[in-house]
Design an enzyme around this catalytic site. Sequence first.
Site, PDB file in Angstrom:
ATOM      1  N   CYS A 156       0.805  -1.222   0.000  1.00  0.00           N
ATOM      2  CA  CYS A 156       0.000   0.000   0.000  1.00  0.00           C
ATOM      3  C   CYS A 156       0.841   1.276   0.000  1.00  0.00           C
ATOM      4  CB  CYS A 156      -0.917   0.017   1.221  1.00  0.00           C
ATOM      5  SG  CYS A 156      -1.718  -1.550   1.559  1.00  0.00           S
ATOM      6  N   HIS A 162      -8.459   3.155  -3.237  1.00  0.00           N
ATOM      7  CA  HIS A 162      -7.081   2.866  -2.836  1.00  0.00           C
ATOM      8  C   HIS A 162      -6.408   1.986  -3.894  1.00  0.00           C
ATOM      9  CE1 HIS A 162      -3.598   1.667  -0.678  1.00  0.00           C
ATOM     10  NE2 HIS A 162      -4.124   0.755   0.126  1.00  0.00           N
ATOM     11  N   CYS A 194      -1.065   2.820   6.477  1.00  0.00           N
ATOM     12  CA  CYS A 194      -0.731   1.465   6.880  1.00  0.00           C
ATOM     13  C   CYS A 194      -0.336   0.666   5.646  1.00  0.00           C
ATOM     14  CB  CYS A 194      -1.893   0.807   7.611  1.00  0.00           C
ATOM     15  SG  CYS A 194      -3.415   0.658   6.653  1.00  0.00           S
TER      16      CYS A 194
END
Length: 391
Positions: A95, A347, A377
Site C-alpha cells: 500500500c 485505494h 498502513c
Amino acid sequence: MSLNPRDVVIVDFGRTPMGRSKGGMHRNTRAEDMSAHLISKLLERNDKVDPKEVEDVIWGCVNQTLEQGWNIARMASLMTPIPHTSAAQTVSRLCGSSMSALHTAAQAIMTGNGDVFVIGGVEHMGHVSMMHGVDPNPHLSLHAAKASGMMGLTAEMLGKMHGITREQQDLFGVRSHQLAHKATVEGKFKDEIIPMQGYDENGFLKVFDFDETIRPETTLEGLASLKPAFNPKGGTVTAGTSSQITDGASCMIVMSGQRAMDLGIQPLAVIRSMAVAGVDPAIMGYGPVPSTQKALKRAGLTMADIDFIELNEAFAAQALPVLKDLKVLDKMDEKVNLHGGAIALGHPFGCSGARISGTLLNVMKQNGGTLGVATMCVGLGQGITTVFERV
C-alpha cells in the site's frame, strides 16, 4: 523559509481521476498508458523542468504482472518526453509503494545521487486483480496469525481491540464521501486532477476531470443497512467503511533545493522527515502510529505542531484507532482528511502514497497550513510516514 542545497522539495503533483475498477472510466486504458499520460502532462505544465535532467523515474506498483509487469516505470517513461538516457525503477511496499518511491528519491537527493526525479505510482485493479498470480507461503502461519493476509479481518481485530463501534465506522464512511463531494463541488481537486479520456457507463468516450468513485448520496442509514463484509458473525467492517477497489495513478516532480533555486522554481513543500515501522501483521492497520511517532521525533516535532494530516483510509475500523493513539481523534474535523479519503476516492495500491501526499500539500496550500503529515498502513504490518513543510 530558506532552502538548503540538499533539501528535498516537491515541485508539483498531479493524479488521474479515480475510476471504479468494475466497468469504470479506465476500463479501456492500460496502466502504462495512464502513467505515461500523467507524467507527460505534469512535465508539460512545469516547463522550467527539462525532462533531460530527470535522474530516475521511480514508480510504485504492487501487482507487477500482465500490463504492470517488466518494470512498469520504464515501460511508462519510454512513452513520455523523458529521454531514454534517464533511468526508471518500479518499487513495492504494498500500500505504501509510491510513498516509498518518494522516500527513495529523497534519499538519493540528500546523498548527492541526483537532483531531479519523477516519482509516483499506479494500480489498475480492474485489469490486474488484487490476488492475480499471488501464491502465499503456507509456512507464514508458523510466524504470524493465519488471517494476517486478510486485510478486512485485521481491521476487525484492530477495531475490536480499540472499542470502535459500527456506528463510529459508518459515520466515518459518510464523512469521507461528504467531504470528497464537497471538495469536488468547490474545485478543491482542480489543481491535482489531470484530466483523462475514458469511457462513461454508456460506453461513450469523454474527458473525465472528476473522481467517479464518490457517492454523495451516502447516508448513515444506508451504511447501517450493509452486511459485514469479512466476518459475517459479529463483524462491523462493511464495504461502505472499506477503501474502494479503484484504478488510478499519481505523480510528483521532486528535486533538490539547489536545483529548484537555480531554475527559479517555487516549490510546494520541503520534506522535513521520513520513517517506516513494522507492527504485528495481525493488526497491520496500526502501522501509521509508530511510523508517525518516529518521523515526528526525527523532525523534532510533536503532533501538536502539525496543521493537517492525510491518513489513508484503508478501513474506518483501522483509521479511527490510529487517530486515537496519535491523539488527534478529537481534532479530526479540523485536521484530518479534509477532502475525504480512500473510502470515497479508493485505494489503487501503487498510487495511494503519492496521492495522499499530494492531496495533503493542496490542503495545506488552500488552508494556510505550514506542517503536514501523510501516513498510511501497509499490508502485513507496516507503517510509512512523511512530514512536509510548506515553503
